[in-house]
Motif scaffolding. Structure first.
Motif, PDB file in Angstrom:
ATOM      1  N   ARG A  15       0.828  -1.217   0.000  1.00 21.23           N
ATOM      2  CA  ARG A  15       0.000   0.000   0.000  1.00 21.23           C
ATOM      3  C   ARG A  15       0.860   1.263   0.000  1.00 21.23           C
ATOM      4  O   ARG A  15       0.539   2.225  -0.687  1.00 21.23           O
ATOM      5  CB  ARG A  15      -0.943  -0.003   1.194  1.00 21.23           C
ATOM      6  CG  ARG A  15      -2.020  -1.062   1.077  1.00 21.23           C
ATOM      7  CD  ARG A  15      -2.991  -1.004   2.252  1.00 21.23           C
ATOM      8  NE  ARG A  15      -3.867  -2.144   2.269  1.00 21.23           N
ATOM      9  CZ  ARG A  15      -4.982  -2.245   1.563  1.00 21.23           C
ATOM     10  NH1 ARG A  15      -5.337  -1.267   0.765  1.00 21.23           N
ATOM     11  NH2 ARG A  15      -5.725  -3.325   1.635  1.00 21.23           N
ATOM     12  N   ASP A  16       1.951   1.257   0.774  1.00 16.57           N
ATOM     13  CA  ASP A  16       2.870   2.399   0.769  1.00 16.57           C
ATOM     14  C   ASP A  16       3.392   2.655  -0.639  1.00 16.57           C
ATOM     15  O   ASP A  16       3.423   3.791  -1.114  1.00 16.57           O
ATOM     16  CB  ASP A  16       4.079   2.149   1.681  1.00 16.57           C
ATOM     17  CG  ASP A  16       3.743   2.053   3.155  1.00 16.57           C
ATOM     18  OD1 ASP A  16       2.694   2.583   3.580  1.00 16.57           O
ATOM     19  OD2 ASP A  16       4.551   1.432   3.887  1.00 16.57           O
ATOM     20  N   HIS A  18       2.133   1.592  -3.512  1.00 17.44           N
ATOM     21  CA  HIS A  18       1.037   1.958  -4.401  1.00 17.44           C
ATOM     22  C   HIS A  18       0.750   3.458  -4.287  1.00 17.44           C
ATOM     23  O   HIS A  18       0.643   4.159  -5.292  1.00 17.44           O
ATOM     24  CB  HIS A  18      -0.210   1.134  -4.078  1.00 17.44           C
ATOM     25  CG  HIS A  18      -1.364   1.439  -4.943  1.00 17.44           C
ATOM     26  ND1 HIS A  18      -2.443   2.173  -4.510  1.00 17.44           N
ATOM     27  CD2 HIS A  18      -1.614   1.128  -6.249  1.00 17.44           C
ATOM     28  CE1 HIS A  18      -3.305   2.308  -5.501  1.00 17.44           C
ATOM     29  NE2 HIS A  18      -2.830   1.676  -6.565  1.00 17.44           N
ATOM     30  N   GLU A  19       0.651   3.945  -3.066  1.00 18.65           N
ATOM     31  CA  GLU A  19       0.387   5.374  -2.855  1.00 18.65           C
ATOM     32  C   GLU A  19       1.508   6.237  -3.431  1.00 18.65           C
ATOM     33  O   GLU A  19       1.245   7.255  -4.064  1.00 18.65           O
ATOM     34  CB  GLU A  19       0.216   5.668  -1.367  1.00 18.65           C
ATOM     35  CG  GLU A  19      -1.075   5.127  -0.792  1.00 18.65           C
ATOM     36  CD  GLU A  19      -1.159   5.301   0.716  1.00 18.65           C
ATOM     37  OE1 GLU A  19      -0.321   6.036   1.309  1.00 18.65           O
ATOM     38  OE2 GLU A  19      -2.063   4.687   1.320  1.00 18.65           O
ATOM     39  N   LEU A  30      -3.351  -1.775  -7.276  1.00 15.53           N
ATOM     40  CA  LEU A  30      -2.769  -2.342  -6.062  1.00 15.53           C
ATOM     41  C   LEU A  30      -2.460  -3.823  -6.248  1.00 15.53           C
ATOM     42  O   LEU A  30      -1.429  -4.308  -5.786  1.00 15.53           O
ATOM     43  CB  LEU A  30      -3.709  -2.125  -4.869  1.00 15.53           C
ATOM     44  CG  LEU A  30      -3.226  -2.633  -3.515  1.00 15.53           C
ATOM     45  CD1 LEU A  30      -1.886  -2.017  -3.133  1.00 15.53           C
ATOM     46  CD2 LEU A  30      -4.279  -2.352  -2.451  1.00 15.53           C
ATOM     47  N   TYR A  34       1.094  -5.855  -5.582  1.00 12.90           N
ATOM     48  CA  TYR A  34       1.234  -7.091  -4.803  1.00 12.90           C
ATOM     49  C   TYR A  34       1.891  -8.196  -5.631  1.00 12.90           C
ATOM     50  O   TYR A  34       2.799  -8.888  -5.161  1.00 12.90           O
ATOM     51  CB  TYR A  34      -0.124  -7.585  -4.289  1.00 12.90           C
ATOM     52  CG  TYR A  34      -0.559  -6.946  -3.001  1.00 12.90           C
ATOM     53  CD1 TYR A  34       0.029  -7.295  -1.793  1.00 12.90           C
ATOM     54  CD2 TYR A  34      -1.582  -6.003  -2.992  1.00 12.90           C
ATOM     55  CE1 TYR A  34      -0.378  -6.716  -0.596  1.00 12.90           C
ATOM     56  CE2 TYR A  34      -1.999  -5.417  -1.796  1.00 12.90           C
ATOM     57  CZ  TYR A  34      -1.390  -5.781  -0.610  1.00 12.90           C
ATOM     58  OH  TYR A  34      -1.795  -5.212   0.569  1.00 12.90           O
ATOM     59  N   GLU A  55       0.779  -8.214   7.660  1.00 14.68           N
ATOM     60  CA  GLU A  55       1.158  -7.459   6.465  1.00 14.68           C
ATOM     61  C   GLU A  55       2.657  -7.602   6.224  1.00 14.68           C
ATOM     62  O   GLU A  55       3.454  -7.560   7.147  1.00 14.68           O
ATOM     63  CB  GLU A  55       0.810  -5.979   6.636  1.00 14.68           C
ATOM     64  CG  GLU A  55       1.135  -5.155   5.414  1.00 14.68           C
ATOM     65  CD  GLU A  55       0.720  -3.704   5.561  1.00 14.68           C
ATOM     66  OE1 GLU A  55       0.377  -3.111   4.532  1.00 14.68           O
ATOM     67  OE2 GLU A  55       0.744  -3.170   6.679  1.00 14.68           O
TER      68      GLU A  55
END
Length: 121
Positions: A15-16, A18-19, A30, A34, A55
């Motif tokens: 997520r980090d 992706h952002e 996303l 992954y 995670e």
């Protein structure tokens, strides 16, 4: 993806990344992040740690092999630790058991000095 990991510094979640990629103008799903991180892990290009939540967090693996880290459970700060003893132990166990191409994971977590709160006297 590796360049995004290098730019992040330290360990980063999918997520980090992706952002960060989206903020930098890269349109990417996303699920693609992954999948790419999973492929980088399988090919030995990243080191992976797991948080208590399960995670996974990733950082680029140095060219000379994997590292072991001590990771703060509160803020995520990570420090590389000397682990030659662990490496020798893993090699000896594998040799004694007659195994080859053995891989291992050692995760050390704690609370760093900045996050550690000592009780008032």
């Amino acid at each position: 993806m590796l360049s995004a990991l290098h730019a992040h510094g330290g360990f980063a979640s999918a997520r980090d990344l992706h952002e960060a990629l989206e903020a930098g103008g890269t349109a990417i799903g996303l699920s693609t992040v992954y999948r790419t991180l999973h492929a980088l892990d399988r090919s030995g290009q990243v080191d992976v740690i797991r948080e208590r939540t399960g995670e996974r967090r990733y950082c680029p693996r140095p060219p000379d092999g994997h590292r072991h880290y001590l990771v703060c459970r509160a803020c995520g700060l990570s420090r590389v630790v000397e682990a030659e003893t662990v490496e020798r132990w893993a090699e000896n166990v594998a040799e004694t058991a007659g195994f080859a191409e053995v891989e291992h994971t050692v995760e050390l977590t704690g609370i760093c000095v900045r996050c550690h709160v000592t009780p008032a006297a």
